[in-house]
Write a protein that holds these residues in place. Structure first.
Motif, PDB file in Angstrom:
ATOM      1  N   LYS A   1      17.245 -37.008   4.950  1.00 12.28           N
ATOM      2  CA  LYS A   1      18.428 -38.038   5.070  1.00 12.28           C
ATOM      3  C   LYS A   1      17.778 -39.468   4.560  1.00 12.28           C
ATOM      4  N   VAL A   2      16.615 -39.711   4.670  1.00  9.27           N
ATOM      5  CA  VAL A   2      15.986 -40.869   4.312  1.00  9.27           C
ATOM      6  C   VAL A   2      16.004 -41.195   2.579  1.00  9.27           C
ATOM      7  N   LEU A   3      16.068 -39.974   2.036  1.00  4.71           N
ATOM      8  CA  LEU A   3      15.922 -39.946   0.353  1.00  4.71           C
ATOM      9  C   LEU A   3      17.115 -40.652  -0.409  1.00  4.71           C
ATOM     10  N   PHE A   4      16.801 -41.047  -1.450  1.00  2.61           N
ATOM     11  CA  PHE A   4      17.991 -41.798  -2.318  1.00  2.61           C
ATOM     12  C   PHE A   4      18.851 -40.594  -2.679  1.00  2.61           C
ATOM     13  N   SER A   5      20.291 -40.726  -2.966  1.00  2.00           N
ATOM     14  CA  SER A   5      21.360 -39.831  -2.868  1.00  2.00           C
ATOM     15  C   SER A   5      20.656 -38.825  -4.237  1.00  2.00           C
ATOM     16  N   THR A   6      20.371 -39.808  -5.329  1.00  2.00           N
ATOM     17  CA  THR A   6      20.135 -38.903  -6.708  1.00  2.00           C
ATOM     18  C   THR A   6      19.225 -37.896  -6.485  1.00  2.00           C
ATOM     19  N   GLU A   7      18.217 -37.822  -5.468  1.00  2.00           N
ATOM     20  CA  GLU A   7      17.057 -37.101  -5.726  1.00  2.00           C
ATOM     21  C   GLU A   7      17.027 -36.194  -4.181  1.00  2.00           C
ATOM     22  N   ARG A   8      17.906 -36.446  -3.327  1.00  3.30           N
ATOM     23  CA  ARG A   8      18.227 -35.822  -2.218  1.00  3.30           C
ATOM     24  C   ARG A   8      18.785 -34.541  -2.411  1.00  3.30           C
ATOM     25  N   PRO A   9      18.017 -33.528  -1.904  1.00  3.12           N
ATOM     26  CA  PRO A   9      18.638 -32.056  -1.756  1.00  3.12           C
ATOM     27  C   PRO A   9      19.695 -32.048  -1.096  1.00  3.12           C
ATOM     28  N   SER A  10      20.603 -30.794  -1.236  1.00  3.17           N
ATOM     29  CA  SER A  10      21.728 -31.026  -0.166  1.00  3.17           C
ATOM     30  C   SER A  10      21.081 -30.062   0.948  1.00  3.17           C
ATOM     31  N   PHE A  11      21.843 -29.886   2.088  1.00  5.92           N
ATOM     32  CA  PHE A  11      21.347 -29.126   3.296  1.00  5.92           C
ATOM     33  C   PHE A  11      21.067 -27.601   2.840  1.00  5.92           C
ATOM     34  N   ILE A  12      22.040 -27.273   1.954  1.00  4.59           N
ATOM     35  CA  ILE A  12      21.923 -25.775   1.732  1.00  4.59           C
ATOM     36  C   ILE A  12      20.656 -25.594   0.767  1.00  4.59           C
ATOM     37  N   GLU A  13      20.606 -26.222  -0.477  1.00  2.87           N
ATOM     38  CA  GLU A  13      19.522 -26.225  -1.122  1.00  2.87           C
ATOM     39  C   GLU A  13      18.226 -26.378  -0.235  1.00  2.87           C
ATOM     40  N   LEU A  14      18.075 -27.203   0.448  1.00  2.00           N
ATOM     41  CA  LEU A  14      16.586 -27.175   1.130  1.00  2.00           C
ATOM     42  C   LEU A  14      16.810 -26.127   2.232  1.00  2.00           C
ATOM     43  N   GLU A  15      17.741 -25.777   2.774  1.00  2.00           N
ATOM     44  CA  GLU A  15      17.409 -24.389   3.685  1.00  2.00           C
ATOM     45  C   GLU A  15      17.034 -23.093   2.744  1.00  2.00           C
ATOM     46  N   ASN A  16      17.750 -23.003   1.716  1.00  2.00           N
ATOM     47  CA  ASN A  16      17.282 -21.843   0.942  1.00  2.00           C
ATOM     48  C   ASN A  16      15.821 -22.036   0.238  1.00  2.00           C
ATOM     49  N   HIS A  17      15.470 -23.146   0.063  1.00  2.00           N
ATOM     50  CA  HIS A  17      14.275 -23.372  -0.586  1.00  2.00           C
ATOM     51  C   HIS A  17      13.096 -23.094   0.460  1.00  2.00           C
ATOM     52  N   VAL A  18      13.247 -23.539   1.774  1.00  2.00           N
ATOM     53  CA  VAL A  18      12.415 -23.429   2.660  1.00  2.00           C
ATOM     54  C   VAL A  18      12.321 -21.721   3.160  1.00  2.00           C
ATOM     55  N   ARG A  19      13.652 -21.146   2.982  1.00  2.00           N
ATOM     56  CA  ARG A  19      13.366 -19.736   3.123  1.00  2.00           C
ATOM     57  C   ARG A  19      12.758 -18.866   2.107  1.00  2.00           C
ATOM     58  N   GLY A  20      13.129 -19.417   0.839  1.00  3.50           N
ATOM     59  CA  GLY A  20      12.443 -18.782  -0.464  1.00  3.50           C
ATOM     60  C   GLY A  20      10.877 -18.909  -0.242  1.00  3.50           C
ATOM     61  N   ARG A  21      10.374 -19.896   0.462  1.00  6.12           N
ATOM     62  CA  ARG A  21       8.788 -20.198   0.347  1.00  6.12           C
ATOM     63  C   ARG A  21       8.004 -19.366   1.426  1.00  6.12           C
ATOM     64  N   LYS A  22       8.940 -18.873   2.137  1.00  4.97           N
ATOM     65  CA  LYS A  22       8.188 -18.009   3.483  1.00  4.97           C
ATOM     66  C   LYS A  22       7.540 -16.549   2.765  1.00  4.97           C
TER      67      LYS A  22
END
Length: 286
Positions: free
Chosen positions: A265-286
């Protein structure tokens, strides 16, 4: 590429319109080498006097970065948040002592090496491991660590802006050195009053090129460069704030998934990933 294109458009429009309206570009080109030496030589000498060696070194190191695209992209922040998630998840599952070796030897850590771009950034690694070490030892509470983080981020901000401020001062000095060059040209012209008007006209034109170049270099070249580097420095500070917010959320008892949401939430909006993007990325790295 954008920087070079911007300079090309700016200078092309300025000189193009001048030539289009019948201006004699030869007058500018003939005076250019001497005026540049006067203006830039004087400005760079004053620049060296006005700044400590560490600032001069930092400025020289920073300028080439203007020609590169920013490393603070959405992909980088996704990796950063995923790294923090992995660390906090391991600590939550196996206890804080389980990450001690990762903290003490981050370059040999499987957690950090999953994210090579971050693992090779010693500022990020040092910032993360320093505060994880404090969390492991348990000697400081969340408020004390937050105050310490704020102090370090402020120091980082000050250091990052020293070369930017130096470039800004250089931009501010260039018009004055342009006037100096013009005055010297006028003095030279006044010493040749007996010359024909055509000769005097050329000498006056050459003198005025100094004023023109000083203003042009300040506002079309150096000041935009300083503005760009200032924005990149702010991006670097935002990365540290993201780490700070995530770690503090974890210390306050939030689970890793929620903690990285605080950081997102503290990131600038232009570089901030969405909640879904972050969730999918974290799951994909497991």
């Amino acid at each position: 590429m954008v920087v070079i294109l911007g300079y090309a458009v700016s200078l092309g429009c300025i000189f193009g319109v001048y030539v289009f309206h019948g201006g004699n570009i030869k007058v500018v080109l003939e005076a250019l080498p001497f005026e540049l030496v006067t203006i830039f030589g004087g400005a760079l000498g004053a620049f060296a006097v006005a700044n400590q060696p560490k600032v001069l070194k930092a400025t020289l190191k920073l300028i080439p970065q203007a020609l590169k695209s920013s490393k603070y992209t959405k992909a980088r922040f996704l990796s950063l948040l995923a790294l923090l998630y992995d660390i906090l998840q391991k600590a939550r599952k196996d206890g804080l002592m389980s990450i001690e070796q990762d903290v003490e030897n981050p370059h040999d850590s499987g957690l950090f090496n999953k994210y090579p771009d971050l693992a090779h950034d010693h500022h990020v690694v040092e910032f993360i491991t320093d505060y994880l070490r404090m969390m492991v030892t348990g000697n400081l509470n969340a408020h004390e660590i937050e105050n310490l983080m704020d102090s370090e981020i402020d120091t980082h901000h000050d250091e990052a802006h020293e070369p930017v401020a130096a470039i800004g001062r250089l931009a501010g000095a260039l018009p004055a050195f342009g006037i100096v060059a013009a005055v010297l040209g006028v003095i030279n012209t006044m010493g040749s009053v007996g010359q024909p008007p055509s000769v005097l006209g050329g000498m006056i034109a050459s003198a005025l090129v100094g004023t023109f170049l000083g203003i042009l270099l300040a506002y079309a070249v150096v000041e935009p460069l300083g503005g760009l580097l200032d924005q990149k420095a702010q991006d670097g500070g935002k990365e540290l704030q993201c780490i700070k917010t995530t770690l503090l959320a974890s210390m306050q008892g939030y689970n890793p998934a929620t903690a990285i949401e605080f950081g997102r939430k503290v990131l600038f909006s232009t570089e901030r990933p969405s909640f879904i993007e972050l969730e999918n990325h974290v799951r994909g790295r497991k």
